[in-house]
Design a protein around this motif. Structure first.
Motif, PDB file in Angstrom:
ATOM      1  N   THR A  69     -30.741-118.335 -40.742  1.00  0.00           N
ATOM      2  CA  THR A  69     -32.186-118.422 -40.849  1.00  0.00           C
ATOM      3  C   THR A  69     -32.683-117.118 -41.463  1.00  0.00           C
ATOM      4  O   THR A  69     -31.921-116.166 -41.616  1.00  0.00           O
ATOM      5  CB  THR A  69     -32.852-118.695 -39.482  1.00  0.00           C
ATOM      6  N   TRP A  70     -33.950-117.090 -41.823  1.00  0.00           N
ATOM      7  CA  TRP A  70     -34.479-115.898 -42.468  1.00  0.00           C
ATOM      8  C   TRP A  70     -35.995-115.887 -42.375  1.00  0.00           C
ATOM      9  O   TRP A  70     -36.617-116.902 -42.039  1.00  0.00           O
ATOM     10  CB  TRP A  70     -34.060-115.844 -43.944  1.00  0.00           C
ATOM     11  N   THR A  71     -36.539-114.734 -42.664  1.00  0.00           N
ATOM     12  CA  THR A  71     -37.977-114.618 -42.826  1.00  0.00           C
ATOM     13  C   THR A  71     -38.236-113.785 -44.068  1.00  0.00           C
ATOM     14  O   THR A  71     -37.423-112.923 -44.424  1.00  0.00           O
ATOM     15  CB  THR A  71     -38.640-113.999 -41.575  1.00  0.00           C
ATOM     16  N   VAL A  72     -39.314-114.069 -44.726  1.00  0.00           N
ATOM     17  CA  VAL A  72     -39.693-113.323 -45.916  1.00  0.00           C
ATOM     18  C   VAL A  72     -40.835-112.387 -45.534  1.00  0.00           C
ATOM     19  O   VAL A  72     -41.880-112.839 -45.045  1.00  0.00           O
ATOM     20  CB  VAL A  72     -40.126-114.257 -47.067  1.00  0.00           C
ATOM     21  N   VAL A  73     -40.607-111.108 -45.728  1.00  0.00           N
ATOM     22  CA  VAL A  73     -41.623-110.111 -45.413  1.00  0.00           C
ATOM     23  C   VAL A  73     -42.446-109.863 -46.677  1.00  0.00           C
ATOM     24  O   VAL A  73     -41.920-109.418 -47.697  1.00  0.00           O
ATOM     25  CB  VAL A  73     -40.977-108.805 -44.909  1.00  0.00           C
ATOM     26  N   ARG A  74     -43.716-110.194 -46.573  1.00  0.00           N
ATOM     27  CA  ARG A  74     -44.588-110.042 -47.746  1.00  0.00           C
ATOM     28  C   ARG A  74     -45.546-108.876 -47.602  1.00  0.00           C
ATOM     29  O   ARG A  74     -46.163-108.445 -48.564  1.00  0.00           O
ATOM     30  CB  ARG A  74     -45.361-111.333 -47.984  1.00  0.00           C
ATOM     31  N   THR A  85     -41.548-105.396 -51.255  1.00  0.00           N
ATOM     32  CA  THR A  85     -41.965-106.734 -50.846  1.00  0.00           C
ATOM     33  C   THR A  85     -42.100-107.628 -52.069  1.00  0.00           C
ATOM     34  O   THR A  85     -42.433-107.129 -53.149  1.00  0.00           O
ATOM     35  CB  THR A  85     -43.312-106.682 -50.096  1.00  0.00           C
ATOM     36  N   VAL A  88     -36.302-110.098 -47.783  1.00  0.00           N
ATOM     37  CA  VAL A  88     -35.778-111.089 -46.850  1.00  0.00           C
ATOM     38  C   VAL A  88     -35.071-110.394 -45.697  1.00  0.00           C
ATOM     39  O   VAL A  88     -34.239-109.508 -45.915  1.00  0.00           O
ATOM     40  CB  VAL A  88     -34.790-112.036 -47.562  1.00  0.00           C
ATOM     41  N   ALA A  90     -32.600-111.555 -42.762  1.00  0.00           N
ATOM     42  CA  ALA A  90     -31.765-112.729 -42.529  1.00  0.00           C
ATOM     43  C   ALA A  90     -31.012-112.630 -41.215  1.00  0.00           C
ATOM     44  O   ALA A  90     -30.683-111.542 -40.740  1.00  0.00           O
ATOM     45  CB  ALA A  90     -30.758-112.868 -43.663  1.00  0.00           C
ATOM     46  N   GLU A  91     -30.733-113.800 -40.648  1.00  0.00           N
ATOM     47  CA  GLU A  91     -29.791-113.880 -39.535  1.00  0.00           C
ATOM     48  C   GLU A  91     -28.548-114.561 -40.080  1.00  0.00           C
ATOM     49  O   GLU A  91     -28.613-115.695 -40.582  1.00  0.00           O
ATOM     50  CB  GLU A  91     -30.371-114.664 -38.363  1.00  0.00           C
ATOM     51  N   ARG A 105     -31.227-107.080 -43.600  1.00  0.00           N
ATOM     52  CA  ARG A 105     -31.853-107.497 -44.854  1.00  0.00           C
ATOM     53  C   ARG A 105     -30.848-108.250 -45.711  1.00  0.00           C
ATOM     54  O   ARG A 105     -29.654-107.965 -45.698  1.00  0.00           O
ATOM     55  CB  ARG A 105     -32.372-106.283 -45.627  1.00  0.00           C
TER      56      ARG A 105
END
Ligand SMILES: [Zn+2]
Length: 141
Positions: A69-74, A85, A88, A90-91, A105
């Motif tokens: 999974t991941w998140t995008v840091v904006r 920015t 990403v 990530a896990e 990252r």
């Protein structure tokens, strides 16, 4: 504008071996000598067998895994990352053990190309002499 430096690891007795290895571009995790479980993040107790007293050794792992999974840091909270920015976080599940996941990252990947399960491998972000932080890159095909 001068960018402030990125934060560097501040090892404690539990995590020191991990950060020393990272500074040498080696990825290591704890292995419980009692049950063989690989533990990350560094821990003072085996979450699998709760062996008392804890009996860990540090072992190298491949650095290969799959994106879970991941998140995008904006909008970075830290000014040091503001000019990078979107990026990403990530896990990644490491190939050595189901559930052995490392959050770091993921760099050099276009946000639009992110997919569950893509193979990644560790790389290291050298932030200061003796202070390197694991990160992931897309694995070579
Ligand atoms: Zn154990």
């Amino acid at each position: 504008m001068n960018r402030p430096p990125k934060p560097v690891p501040v090892p404690d007795p539990t995590s020191e071996e991990f950060w020393v290895a990272a500074s040498e571009h080696r990825l290591v995790v704890q292995r419980c000598r009692a049950c063989g479980w690989l533990a990350y993040p560094p821990s003072t107790v085996c979450r699998r067998c709760l062996h008392d007293p804890p009996d860990f050794e540090w072992v190298p792992i491949s650095g290969s895994g799959n994106l879970k999974t991941w998140t995008v840091v904006r909008d970075s909270f830290l000014p040091a990352f503001a000019d990078e920015t979107p990026y990403v976080v990530a896990e990644v599940e490491m190939i050595e053990q189901a559930g052995l996941r490392i959050i770091a990252r993921l760099v050099d990947v276009d946000v639009d190309d992110l997919r569950l399960g893509i193979p990644v491998e560790v790389a290291f972000d050298d932030r200061a002499p003796g202070a390197s932080v694991p990160q992931f890159v897309r694995a070579a095909p």
